[in-house]
Design a protein around this motif. Sequence first.
Motif, PDB file in Angstrom:
ATOM      1  N   GLN A  91      44.691  39.921  48.663  1.00  0.00           N
ATOM      2  CA  GLN A  91      43.496  39.330  49.261  1.00  0.00           C
ATOM      3  C   GLN A  91      43.804  37.917  49.738  1.00  0.00           C
ATOM      4  OE1 GLN A  91      41.135  39.961  45.639  1.00  0.00           O
ATOM      5  NE2 GLN A  91      39.750  41.260  46.818  1.00  0.00           N
ATOM      6  N   ASN A  92      43.018  37.461  50.705  1.00  0.00           N
ATOM      7  CA  ASN A  92      43.136  36.089  51.217  1.00  0.00           C
ATOM      8  C   ASN A  92      44.540  35.768  51.725  1.00  0.00           C
ATOM      9  OD1 ASN A  92      40.403  35.452  50.479  1.00  0.00           O
ATOM     10  ND2 ASN A  92      41.115  35.265  48.354  1.00  0.00           N
ATOM     11  N   ASN A 100      40.947  42.929  52.647  1.00  0.00           N
ATOM     12  CA  ASN A 100      41.391  43.257  51.292  1.00  0.00           C
ATOM     13  C   ASN A 100      42.280  44.495  51.380  1.00  0.00           C
ATOM     14  OD1 ASN A 100      39.512  41.258  50.221  1.00  0.00           O
ATOM     15  ND2 ASN A 100      37.900  42.767  50.672  1.00  0.00           N
ATOM     16  N   GLU A 145      33.651  41.908  55.315  1.00  0.00           N
ATOM     17  CA  GLU A 145      35.075  42.019  55.050  1.00  0.00           C
ATOM     18  C   GLU A 145      35.567  43.414  55.422  1.00  0.00           C
ATOM     19  OE1 GLU A 145      35.697  41.005  50.968  1.00  0.00           O
ATOM     20  OE2 GLU A 145      35.230  38.882  51.282  1.00  0.00           O
ATOM     21  N   ASP A 204      38.062  46.516  53.939  1.00  0.00           N
ATOM     22  CA  ASP A 204      38.813  47.080  52.817  1.00  0.00           C
ATOM     23  C   ASP A 204      39.750  48.160  53.346  1.00  0.00           C
ATOM     24  OD1 ASP A 204      37.514  45.475  50.923  1.00  0.00           O
ATOM     25  OD2 ASP A 204      35.869  46.904  50.715  1.00  0.00           O
TER      26      ASP A 204
END
Length: 519
Positions: free
Chosen positions: A337-338, A346, A495, A497
Motif C-alpha cells: 500500500q501507499n 492496494n 481507492e 484494490d
Amino acid sequence: MKRTYKDAISALNTLQSNFASIEAFKKLGPNVNRNELSILEVYEYTRRLGYSPKDFNRLNIIHITGTKGKGSTCAFTESILKQYQADGLIKKIGLFTSPHLKSVRERIRINGAPITELKFTKYFFEVWDKLSSTTSSPHEFPTLQPCETVKPMYFKYLTILSFHVFMQEGVDSAIYEVGVGGEYDSTNIIDKPTVTGISSLGIDHTFMLGNTIESIAWNKTGIFKSGCPAIVSDQLEFPSSIEVIKSRAQEKNVSSLEIISQQDVLPEGVPLGLAGEFQKQNAALAVKVAEAHLKKLGAPDSDLPKYNDQGIIEELPEKFTEGLANVDWDGRCQIIQNKPGYEKINWYIDGAHTLESINVSSKWFKDEQAKKATACSKNLRILLFNQQSRENADALLTRLYENTSTGDSEFRFDHVIFTTNITWSDGKYNSDLISLNNSQELIDKLVIQKGLAQTWADLDAKNKNNSRKHIFHDIETGVNFIKSLSTSNDHINSEVDVFVCGSLHLVGGFLVVLDNERD
C-alpha cells in the motif's frame, strides 16, 4: 576475460529446458523412467564436482516438500533458526528454494539474504568450469552417456550450485525445499537430513507425479530417510494420503513419524509474520521441524517448546515466537500500500498456482476485503491474472471465480486483466526472469490469455455478472492500465484494490515492474 553476473545469468539461461525439450520429454513414452535417470545425473554431476552425498551431512540439512505451503514452511523455519545464531548454536543458515521472484539469487540464501551478485558469479563459474573439464564414464554410468558433454538443466544446476555454495561458505544449518515431488527431485541426494517435513498435499504436476493423491503422496514421501525423523502436516483435504505416508515411513525406516495438527502445536494467539489463516498450518509444521533440528544440534530443553501431559505444546520459547512473527516471504499473501506513484492502489499479491492454493489465496483476499467492509464498498476491484505453463489454467481461473465472484456481489471484480509473463512493454524480460519453458508462439498470439478471458466471460454470463475483461501483451502495460484507472475522474474519490495471482512468475515480474527494476 572478466566474467560478470550478467554473464553468469546468460549462461544459466542456456540451461533452461525449453518448450521443445519438454514436449519431446512427454513423448518418451511410459517405458522410459526419465525421473529415475534425472536423479542419477545429480549424483554424477556432484561427483564430478568432487563431492559425495555424505559430504553434505555437515550442512545439517532440513528437507521439506509438499504441494502447498512448503516454501512458507521453509521461511518460517529459517526465521526460527536465525534466533539461535546469537548464542552460537548455529553460525550460518542456508536456504534453497524455488522458484525465484525477482532475482535467481533468491533461491540460494545465507542468513536470510540472497547471496551477492559477486558470490553468485564466483561460485557459478567454479561449477561451470569444473563440469566443463570433467566427463562421465559411459561404462560406469551408461544411463548418462548422452549427458557427457552437456551441463545439467536449469533447476538441477542451481541445486548442485547451492550445495557448492553452502559447503564453501561454511553453512552449518541448511534448509532445502523440494522442487517437484520428492522421490526423484534433484534435491533428493541428501544422505542424512536432521529432519524431513511434508506440508499439505494436493493434485499438481500430475504428468510427473501421477494423477491420484496416493501416487503424489508416494512421490513426496521419497524424501524420508532411514534413521531420520519425519514430520507431516495433518492432511485434512486428502485424508486417504495418510495411509500411504505411514506405509512409506515404515518402508523407509524413519526413526519416527509425527502427523501433527495445528491446534496441538501452535498456542492460541501466536502472531505470524505471514498473512492468511492457512499459514498457521505451515507455521505449526515449521515449529516441529525446527524443534527436531535444534534437538539434533544439542539445544537445551529450556530453549525448546514446553508440552503438557497430553503432548500438546502449551508454551513456545521467545525465540520461536520471534521467528514466527518476523518471517518475511514476498509474493505470498503480501499487501503493498501507499507505493510512491501508486498511492491510491492496494495490491494484494499471492503466487497461488494450484487448486488448493487458489482456495486459500482467494479466501485470504476476501477476508481482507471483509475487514474493510463499508470503507471499501466503493473501491474499484481488479484481478490481474496469468498462468502460462499449467495445463489446468482454466480450472484454476474457474476455481478463483467460484470463490470470489459468486454469491455476495460485494466481492465481484469490476475489471479482470490477463497478461503474459513478459516483463516490459518493449517485449523484453529482465534476464533473471527469462523463461524458455513455454511456447513462444502461444505467448506471441496471446492464446492462453484469450482463452482465459473467454472462460471468465462464460462464467460471467452464467452468473449474470459483467466484469470488464482486458488482455495485455505484458505486465508493464497491465500495471499502467490499472494506474490509469486509479487516476481517472470516475474514481478520483475512491481507492483501487488489485488481486494479483495465478503464478509466482507473474508475481515476480509484477514486483519488478512495480519497483521499476530494469536490467
